[in-house]
Scaffold this active site. Structure first.
Site, mmCIF file in Angstrom:
data_model
loop_
_atom_site.group_PDB
_atom_site.id
_atom_site.type_symbol
_atom_site.label_atom_id
_atom_site.label_comp_id
_atom_site.label_asym_id
_atom_site.label_seq_id
_atom_site.Cartn_x
_atom_site.Cartn_y
_atom_site.Cartn_z
ATOM 1 N N SER A 111 37.474 26.736 56.267
ATOM 2 C CA SER A 111 36.273 25.784 56.676
ATOM 3 C C SER A 111 36.421 24.461 57.292
ATOM 4 O O SER A 111 36.630 24.826 58.024
ATOM 5 C CB SER A 111 35.117 25.646 55.142
ATOM 6 O OG SER A 111 33.851 25.508 55.397
ATOM 7 N N ASP A 251 30.490 36.732 56.595
ATOM 8 C CA ASP A 251 31.022 35.296 56.533
ATOM 9 C C ASP A 251 30.731 34.444 57.201
ATOM 10 O O ASP A 251 29.305 34.693 58.016
ATOM 11 C CB ASP A 251 32.428 35.371 57.106
ATOM 12 C CG ASP A 251 33.397 33.190 56.649
ATOM 13 O OD1 ASP A 251 32.483 32.672 56.695
ATOM 14 O OD2 ASP A 251 34.340 33.917 56.699
ATOM 15 N N HIS A 278 33.112 33.853 52.599
ATOM 16 C CA HIS A 278 33.691 33.350 53.408
ATOM 17 C C HIS A 278 35.007 32.481 52.392
ATOM 18 O O HIS A 278 36.025 31.775 52.665
ATOM 19 C CB HIS A 278 32.736 31.691 53.048
ATOM 20 C CG HIS A 278 32.617 30.601 53.861
ATOM 21 N ND1 HIS A 278 32.908 30.524 54.487
ATOM 22 C CD2 HIS A 278 32.945 29.477 53.407
ATOM 23 C CE1 HIS A 278 33.457 29.162 55.499
ATOM 24 N NE2 HIS A 278 32.972 28.415 54.390
#
Length: 300
Positions: A111, A251, A278
């Site tokens: 991320s 996601d 995610h």
């Protein structure tokens, strides 16, 4: 799985210190893998699973808590001007040098960690031999647009609760937090209940959300921090390191969010985990870790 030794330490950085943990041995001939957590403002805990790559293929795996987070120096009084991309790039360089691996290493960023890694990789550091981008946006405006598209698919009452508290400025209200969790359970981590290490990261952030609040904002879809206009799309062509991109079918980093990496990073390979959102590293752990390990082995 065979038990692998680990050691912890601190790298002095400016007037502060960065906590790190090495799983496995830096004397291995395999590329050491540095794992950077997301947020900005999370901790290493929720990406802890990647340490098991050390047992899979014998490489050292290095986790660290970025400044302001987890076991590293906390700075709750610092404001938005302090928390910059440049700060975290300097911290990463400092850690690489402290560990003596600056001439030969692999990097995995999840991320925000992938955003940071991209900022690092576009500078073409000579020591970066392999790069893994995990569930990362390339443009925060696209990220927010897609997050809000996903938000519009939530139940009507959940959407109404979110909007009511955002308009009133009561985003710490338990009802707002509970409504946000509906989004998180769909698009951040679909394992129920959340694995202990994932819950631990969020609990630590509840104690001290300084970095996340300043750089991101209150939630994944209400981004009002200093990163709100961040993009790296126009610089991705500069990345020279072999690159693997991973994302989940469910996601919050949707295909539109991650596609600039595929389109602009030379030779970028993209793997989508069909049963993940995610966090494929916990949602499809074995497949995710073997995918990353197999990629890295090509460059040992």
């Amino acid at each position: 799985m065979t038990a692998i030794s680990s050691s912890e330490g601190y790298a002095p950085f400016r007037d502060y210190r960065t906590w790190y943990r090495i799983t496995g041995s830096l004397s291995s001939d395999r590329l050491p893998l540095v794992v950077a957590h997301g947020g900005p403002g999370c901790t290493h805990d929720y990406v802890d699973a990647f340490k098991d790559i050390a047992a899979l293929d014998g490489r050292a795996v290095i986790h660290y808590d970025q400044l302001g987070n987890g076991n590293s120096t906390r700075l709750p009084d610092k404001g938005p001007d302090f928390w910059t991309v440049e700060l975290f790039l300097d911290e990463l360089d400092n850690l690489l040098n402290h560990l003596g691996i600056q001439d030969r290493y692999a990097y995995l960023g999840q991320s925000w960690g992938g955003m940071l890694g991209s900022e690092h990789a576009v500078r073409r550091p000579a020591g970066l031999k392999a790069f893994v981008i995990a569930n990362s946006p390339a443009n925060m405006r696209t990220w927010v647009a897609e997050a809000n598209r996903l938000r519009r698919e939530l139940p009507d009452d959940v959407q109404a609760t979110l909007l009511r508290h955002e308009e009133a400025g009561t985003i710490t209200d338990p009802d707002y937090i509970a409504a946000s969790r509906v989004f998180y359970d769909r698009h951040v981590c679909r394992v129920t209940p959340w694995p202990e290490e994932v819950a631990r990261t969020f609990a630590i952030m509840d104690e001290d959300n300084t970095v996340y609040r300043n750089m991101n904002g209150p939630t994944e879809f209400h981004v009002i921090g200093t990163l709100k206009d961040w993009t790296i799309e126009d610089r991705l062509h500069r990345i020279a390191a072999p690159t693997l991109l991973i994302s989940g079918r469910h996601d919050e980093a949707t295909p539109l969010v991650v596609k600039p990496y595929v389109d602009n990073v030379p030779g970028c390979r993209w793997v989508v985990f069909e049963n993940s959102s995610h966090m494929p590293h916990v949602e499809e752990k074995a497949l995710c870790l073997s995918t990353v390990s197999d990629f890295l082995k090509q460059f040992d």
